[in-house]
Scaffold this active site. Sequence first.
Site, PDB file in Angstrom:
ATOM      1  N   LYS A 205       6.856  23.086 -28.245  1.00 13.42           N
ATOM      2  CA  LYS A 205       5.748  24.038 -28.138  1.00 13.42           C
ATOM      3  C   LYS A 205       4.567  23.485 -28.927  1.00 13.42           C
ATOM      4  O   LYS A 205       4.657  23.289 -30.139  1.00 13.42           O
ATOM      5  CB  LYS A 205       6.163  25.401 -28.670  1.00 13.42           C
ATOM      6  CG  LYS A 205       5.037  26.429 -28.625  1.00 13.42           C
ATOM      7  CD  LYS A 205       5.526  27.803 -29.023  1.00 13.42           C
ATOM      8  CE  LYS A 205       4.378  28.796 -29.043  1.00 13.42           C
ATOM      9  NZ  LYS A 205       4.833  30.145 -29.399  1.00 13.42           N
TER      10      LYS A 205
ATOM     11  N   LYS B  24       5.881  23.589 -23.422  1.00 19.58           N
ATOM     12  CA  LYS B  24       4.828  24.597 -23.336  1.00 19.58           C
ATOM     13  C   LYS B  24       3.586  24.123 -24.065  1.00 19.58           C
ATOM     14  O   LYS B  24       3.721  23.654 -25.191  1.00 19.58           O
ATOM     15  CB  LYS B  24       5.350  25.890 -23.967  1.00 19.58           C
ATOM     16  CG  LYS B  24       4.353  27.014 -24.020  1.00 19.58           C
ATOM     17  CD  LYS B  24       4.866  28.146 -24.858  1.00 19.58           C
ATOM     18  CE  LYS B  24       3.744  29.152 -25.014  1.00 19.58           C
ATOM     19  NZ  LYS B  24       4.037  30.173 -25.970  1.00 19.58           N
TER      20      LYS B  24
HETATM   21  C1  PBG Z   1       4.581  33.746 -29.658  1.00 17.49           C
HETATM   22  C2  PBG Z   1       4.148  33.211 -28.345  1.00 17.49           C
HETATM   23  C3  PBG Z   1       2.878  32.746 -27.949  1.00 17.49           C
HETATM   24  C4  PBG Z   1       2.971  32.483 -26.570  1.00 17.49           C
HETATM   25  C5  PBG Z   1       4.279  32.764 -26.190  1.00 17.49           C
HETATM   26  N1  PBG Z   1       4.994  33.198 -27.303  1.00 17.49           N
HETATM   27  C6  PBG Z   1       1.632  32.616 -28.714  1.00 17.49           C
HETATM   28  C7  PBG Z   1       1.515  31.618 -29.788  1.00 17.49           C
HETATM   29  O1  PBG Z   1       2.466  30.898 -30.101  1.00 17.49           O
HETATM   30  O2  PBG Z   1       0.434  31.519 -30.390  1.00 17.49           O
HETATM   31  C8  PBG Z   1       1.869  32.023 -25.688  1.00 17.49           C
HETATM   32  C9  PBG Z   1       2.024  32.408 -24.248  1.00 17.49           C
HETATM   33  C10 PBG Z   1       0.805  32.268 -23.410  1.00 17.49           C
HETATM   34  O3  PBG Z   1      -0.266  31.809 -23.870  1.00 17.49           O
HETATM   35  O4  PBG Z   1       0.896  32.628 -22.226  1.00 17.49           O
HETATM   36  N2  PBG Z   1       5.093  32.838 -30.566  1.00 17.49           N
END
Ligand code: PBG
Length: 317
Positions: free
Chosen positions: A189, A242
């Site tokens: 991520k 992601k």
């Molecule tokens: C929470 C999370 C996030 C997203 C999914 N889970 C935000 C972040 O990490 O700042 C982003 C999903 C999206 O932008 O569609 N940890």
Amino acid sequence: MRRMRRLRAPGIREMVAQTQLSLSDLVQPIFVDERISVPRVIEAMPGQFRQSLESLPAEAQALEDLGVPAVLLFGLPAIKDETGSGAYDPHGIIQKAVAAIKETTSLIVITDLCLCEYTSHGHCGLVRGEKILNDETLPLLGEVAVSHALAGADIVAPSGMMDHMVQAIRTSLDLDGYTDTPILSYSAKYASTFYGPFREAAKSGFAFGDRLGYQMNPANFSEALWEVQQDIEEGADMVMVKPAMPYLDVLRAVKDMFALPTAAYQVSGEYSMITAAAERGWLDERAAFLEALTCIKRAGADMIITYWAKEYAKLCL
Ligand code: PBG
């Protein structure tokens, strides 16, 4: 003489296509907000809504009727605190939402497992001063996982990028008898600006700092492979890359190297870029999302989390 265009004639073109999108691979994210009673539009994501506990069953039913196989749930609690206690409250918004969906549908319910929507500071872990604490956060993540499984979640998806979160969650789940609950880890991520619209959707902006100390640097590739390998060693059943489109090289490599079910998350910014351009008449939304999803699948995704899952399902009718 070879002519590559021969196989691009109508009909033949489809026959030789190497990638087939399938509704059975798609996951629709849903935001459930404890503070509202009717659905609210998400301004930054045209066409997407925050659901209330009351409106959720009908939305879930609509998705099931359209053939969408799975949802990814995000909870927005009425009250946030320092330790994100709403995340592991047995009667919290996400636990109630899971139960409500499982009661009325046979959708696969995946829960986003993180503290950030529940903490007053908006970070994915406990904090001391401005430091995001890793090991102190792990027991809480274990508790959140068990509360989700107890509520009926089919799969838990930790997204906080804490080191050893998968191991902590696997241990907690197993101790409580949830040995069959799979973990889909947000393994690679990235600290991406493409999560921007999500901050409105999930009301999860942060009070100080940023996520650069725990999410990955977009400049890095091999680090993603270490992240994935470590999560697999700790017990992840499925891994995720992601965002999706700017990271297709990472997705391809993860799929080829580890051959575990691999998910890609087409995030909020990827959605909003296309819908905003389409609103201005600059892009054809449907053609753009079909192309994006096809290319994410071509790059190796077995599953795609996409805000267009419902729209795609309508095209399949
Ligand atoms: C929470 C999370 C996030 C997203 C999914 N889970 C935000 C972040 O990490 O700042 C982003 C999903 C999206 O932008 O569609 N940890």
